[in-house]
Design a protein around this motif. Structure first.
Motif, PDB file in Angstrom:
ATOM      1  N   PRO A 106      10.814  12.683   2.691  1.00  0.00           N
ATOM      2  CA  PRO A 106      11.649  11.064   2.698  1.00  0.00           C
ATOM      3  C   PRO A 106      10.817  10.142   3.345  1.00  0.00           C
ATOM      4  O   PRO A 106      11.008   8.789   2.878  1.00  0.00           O
ATOM      5  CB  PRO A 106      13.206  11.910   3.540  1.00  0.00           C
ATOM      6  CG  PRO A 106      12.834  13.141   3.149  1.00  0.00           C
ATOM      7  CD  PRO A 106      11.592  13.505   3.101  1.00  0.00           C
ATOM      8  N   ALA A 107      10.005  10.346   4.045  1.00  0.00           N
ATOM      9  CA  ALA A 107       9.405   9.454   4.865  1.00  0.00           C
ATOM     10  C   ALA A 107       7.839   8.527   4.372  1.00  0.00           C
ATOM     11  O   ALA A 107       7.916   7.530   4.051  1.00  0.00           O
ATOM     12  CB  ALA A 107       8.680  10.121   6.614  1.00  0.00           C
ATOM     13  N   LEU A 108       7.069   9.022   3.443  1.00  0.00           N
ATOM     14  CA  LEU A 108       7.078   8.466   2.500  1.00  0.00           C
ATOM     15  C   LEU A 108       7.527   7.752   1.552  1.00  0.00           C
ATOM     16  O   LEU A 108       7.019   6.659   1.060  1.00  0.00           O
ATOM     17  CB  LEU A 108       5.530   9.770   1.711  1.00  0.00           C
ATOM     18  CG  LEU A 108       4.917  10.673   2.183  1.00  0.00           C
ATOM     19  CD1 LEU A 108       4.239  11.949   1.910  1.00  0.00           C
ATOM     20  CD2 LEU A 108       3.863   9.687   3.169  1.00  0.00           C
ATOM     21  N   ALA A 109       8.739   8.474   0.576  1.00  0.00           N
ATOM     22  CA  ALA A 109       9.453   7.718  -0.517  1.00  0.00           C
ATOM     23  C   ALA A 109       9.837   6.577  -0.025  1.00  0.00           C
ATOM     24  O   ALA A 109       9.829   5.127  -0.651  1.00  0.00           O
ATOM     25  CB  ALA A 109      10.535   8.494  -0.601  1.00  0.00           C
ATOM     26  N   LYS A 110       9.939   6.096   1.522  1.00  0.00           N
ATOM     27  CA  LYS A 110      10.040   5.669   2.027  1.00  0.00           C
ATOM     28  C   LYS A 110       8.797   3.917   2.696  1.00  0.00           C
ATOM     29  O   LYS A 110       9.392   3.302   3.048  1.00  0.00           O
ATOM     30  CB  LYS A 110      10.986   5.109   3.671  1.00  0.00           C
ATOM     31  CG  LYS A 110      12.294   5.891   2.944  1.00  0.00           C
ATOM     32  CD  LYS A 110      13.445   6.469   4.346  1.00  0.00           C
ATOM     33  CE  LYS A 110      14.869   7.246   3.952  1.00  0.00           C
ATOM     34  NZ  LYS A 110      15.793   7.130   5.221  1.00  0.00           N
ATOM     35  N   GLY A 111       7.910   4.892   2.498  1.00  0.00           N
ATOM     36  CA  GLY A 111       6.927   4.002   2.688  1.00  0.00           C
ATOM     37  C   GLY A 111       6.131   4.303   3.638  1.00  0.00           C
ATOM     38  O   GLY A 111       5.336   3.336   4.280  1.00  0.00           O
ATOM     39  N   ILE A 146       0.082  -0.162  10.666  1.00  0.00           N
ATOM     40  CA  ILE A 146       0.702   0.671   9.417  1.00  0.00           C
ATOM     41  C   ILE A 146       2.048   1.354  10.485  1.00  0.00           C
ATOM     42  O   ILE A 146       1.768   1.731  11.509  1.00  0.00           O
ATOM     43  CB  ILE A 146       0.122   1.584   9.176  1.00  0.00           C
ATOM     44  CG1 ILE A 146      -1.933   1.265   8.849  1.00  0.00           C
ATOM     45  CG2 ILE A 146       0.584   3.053   8.851  1.00  0.00           C
ATOM     46  CD1 ILE A 146      -0.963   1.052   7.197  1.00  0.00           C
ATOM     47  N   GLU A 147       3.146   1.443   9.462  1.00  0.00           N
ATOM     48  CA  GLU A 147       4.588   2.196  10.127  1.00  0.00           C
ATOM     49  C   GLU A 147       4.385   3.052   9.879  1.00  0.00           C
ATOM     50  O   GLU A 147       4.052   3.833   8.847  1.00  0.00           O
ATOM     51  CB  GLU A 147       5.795   1.242   9.306  1.00  0.00           C
ATOM     52  CG  GLU A 147       6.768   2.276  10.133  1.00  0.00           C
ATOM     53  CD  GLU A 147       7.935   1.404   9.865  1.00  0.00           C
ATOM     54  OE1 GLU A 147       9.524   1.791   9.608  1.00  0.00           O
ATOM     55  OE2 GLU A 147       8.154   0.585   8.194  1.00  0.00           O
ATOM     56  N   PHE A 148       4.352   4.476  11.062  1.00  0.00           N
ATOM     57  CA  PHE A 148       4.608   5.509  10.681  1.00  0.00           C
ATOM     58  C   PHE A 148       4.834   6.771  11.405  1.00  0.00           C
ATOM     59  O   PHE A 148       5.476   6.388  12.216  1.00  0.00           O
ATOM     60  CB  PHE A 148       2.885   5.983  11.061  1.00  0.00           C
ATOM     61  CG  PHE A 148       2.572   5.970  11.920  1.00  0.00           C
ATOM     62  CD1 PHE A 148       2.646   7.092  12.954  1.00  0.00           C
ATOM     63  CD2 PHE A 148       1.843   5.058  12.864  1.00  0.00           C
ATOM     64  CE1 PHE A 148       1.909   6.717  14.247  1.00  0.00           C
ATOM     65  CE2 PHE A 148       1.230   4.459  14.315  1.00  0.00           C
ATOM     66  CZ  PHE A 148       1.785   6.215  14.869  1.00  0.00           C
ATOM     67  N   MET A 190       1.185  -1.521  -0.207  1.00  0.00           N
ATOM     68  CA  MET A 190      -0.228   0.354   0.429  1.00  0.00           C
ATOM     69  C   MET A 190       0.759   1.089  -0.177  1.00  0.00           C
ATOM     70  O   MET A 190       1.806   1.249   0.477  1.00  0.00           O
ATOM     71  CB  MET A 190      -1.222   0.080   1.272  1.00  0.00           C
ATOM     72  CG  MET A 190      -1.886   1.318   1.279  1.00  0.00           C
ATOM     73  SD  MET A 190      -2.284   1.711   3.032  1.00  0.00           S
ATOM     74  CE  MET A 190      -3.654  -0.584   2.674  1.00  0.00           C
ATOM     75  N   THR A 191       0.590   2.406  -0.745  1.00  0.00           N
ATOM     76  CA  THR A 191       1.229   3.263  -0.850  1.00  0.00           C
ATOM     77  C   THR A 191       1.024   3.912   0.407  1.00  0.00           C
ATOM     78  O   THR A 191      -0.286   4.407   0.691  1.00  0.00           O
ATOM     79  CB  THR A 191       0.536   4.238  -2.013  1.00  0.00           C
ATOM     80  OG1 THR A 191       1.384   3.644  -3.140  1.00  0.00           O
ATOM     81  CG2 THR A 191       1.632   5.391  -2.322  1.00  0.00           C
ATOM     82  N   ALA A 192       2.475   4.430   0.897  1.00  0.00           N
ATOM     83  CA  ALA A 192       2.000   5.579   1.919  1.00  0.00           C
ATOM     84  C   ALA A 192       1.148   6.526   1.563  1.00  0.00           C
ATOM     85  O   ALA A 192       1.459   7.166   0.951  1.00  0.00           O
ATOM     86  CB  ALA A 192       3.536   6.203   2.808  1.00  0.00           C
ATOM     87  N   LYS A 193       0.200   6.958   2.665  1.00  0.00           N
ATOM     88  CA  LYS A 193      -0.514   8.403   3.040  1.00  0.00           C
ATOM     89  C   LYS A 193       0.381   9.251   4.206  1.00  0.00           C
ATOM     90  O   LYS A 193       0.660   8.771   4.322  1.00  0.00           O
ATOM     91  CB  LYS A 193      -1.417   7.718   3.706  1.00  0.00           C
ATOM     92  CG  LYS A 193      -2.437   6.459   2.052  1.00  0.00           C
ATOM     93  CD  LYS A 193      -2.677   7.057   0.842  1.00  0.00           C
ATOM     94  CE  LYS A 193      -3.186   5.731   0.579  1.00  0.00           C
ATOM     95  NZ  LYS A 193      -2.674   6.672  -1.239  1.00  0.00           N
ATOM     96  N   PHE A 194      -0.727  10.296   4.164  1.00  0.00           N
ATOM     97  CA  PHE A 194      -0.029  11.207   4.800  1.00  0.00           C
ATOM     98  C   PHE A 194      -1.618  11.869   5.068  1.00  0.00           C
ATOM     99  O   PHE A 194      -2.079  12.484   4.511  1.00  0.00           O
ATOM    100  CB  PHE A 194       0.082  12.508   3.601  1.00  0.00           C
ATOM    101  CG  PHE A 194       0.837  13.907   4.684  1.00  0.00           C
ATOM    102  CD1 PHE A 194       0.574  13.833   5.818  1.00  0.00           C
ATOM    103  CD2 PHE A 194       1.004  15.504   3.709  1.00  0.00           C
ATOM    104  CE1 PHE A 194       1.110  15.289   6.798  1.00  0.00           C
ATOM    105  CE2 PHE A 194       1.587  16.008   4.931  1.00  0.00           C
ATOM    106  CZ  PHE A 194       1.538  16.364   5.693  1.00  0.00           C
TER     107      PHE A 194
END
Length: 208
Positions: free
Chosen positions: A84-89, A32-34, A1-5
């Protein structure tokens, strides 16, 4: 699943901290890792700018100065942490984001929309929250809650009319963007928690 904001928004005393804790529990339950971020702040430089924004000064702080400080802090956070966080999932859970500037500096301070849109485009470069939960509260009730927590900062000491204008802009923006979900924060805490959970559950259902 693509990381969400995901972002939590609202006036002082709306219960953002409690809402963020509830979102943390929900994301954890979904495995979910956040990461958590806050605005203004979130990096060493951005935290220094936060202190400047919130502190009382011997000289008057121009509305434009306040706006530029907010976007300078946001630029650091977006560039060094959020992207960077979103890019890392990793998902990102934010305590305020760009909507705050649109409401506080746009609605409350009366800065024109063109200026806000120009700064927002320059700093965010298309980044937008996938979900914003706006906790809507009567400014009088919210400020009373905020005062109960202790000393108010420079912005929290503004007149009720400032927060009424800010709230009006929040509601206007929420009405025009389906990614912004409004929760009535004037309710008792159990009802607010129920509504936030429903928003999160509906959001996750849409991802499947």
């Amino acid at each position: 699943m693509t990381a969400k904001f995901i972002v939590i928004e609202g006036l002082e005393g709306a219960g953002k901290s409690t809402a963020i804790a509830l979102c943390q529990q929900f994301l954890t339950s979904q495995q979910i890792e956040f990461i958590n971020v806050r605005e203004p702040g979130g990096t060493p430089l951005a935290e220094s700018l936060r202190d400047i924004v919130k502190a009382e000064h011997q000289e008057s702080v121009a509305s434009e100065t306040e706006l530029l400080l907010m976007y300078a802090a946001r630029s650091q956070l977006v560039h060094n942490i959020i992207r960077p966080a979103l890019a890392k999932g990793k998902w990102v859970l934010g305590d305020r984001h760009d909507l705050s500037s649109q409401a506080y500096q746009g609605g409350g301070r009366g800065i024109d929309r063109t200026t806000l849109q120009t700064l927002s485009a320059m700093v965010l470069k298309g980044l937008q929250p996938d979900l914003t939960i706006y906790l809507d509260i009567d400014p009088v009730i919210g400020l009373a809650r905020a005062k109960g927590r202790g000393t108010l900062d420079r912005i929290e000491q503004e007149a009720v009319s400032f927060f009424e204008r800010t709230r009006a802009r929040y509601l206007e923006l929420a009405e025009s963007d389906e990614r912004i979900k409004t929760v009535n924060a004037n309710q008792d805490i159990a009802a607010v928690h129920r509504d936030i959970t429903q928003v999160l559950e509906y959001f996750f259902q849409g991802l499947n």
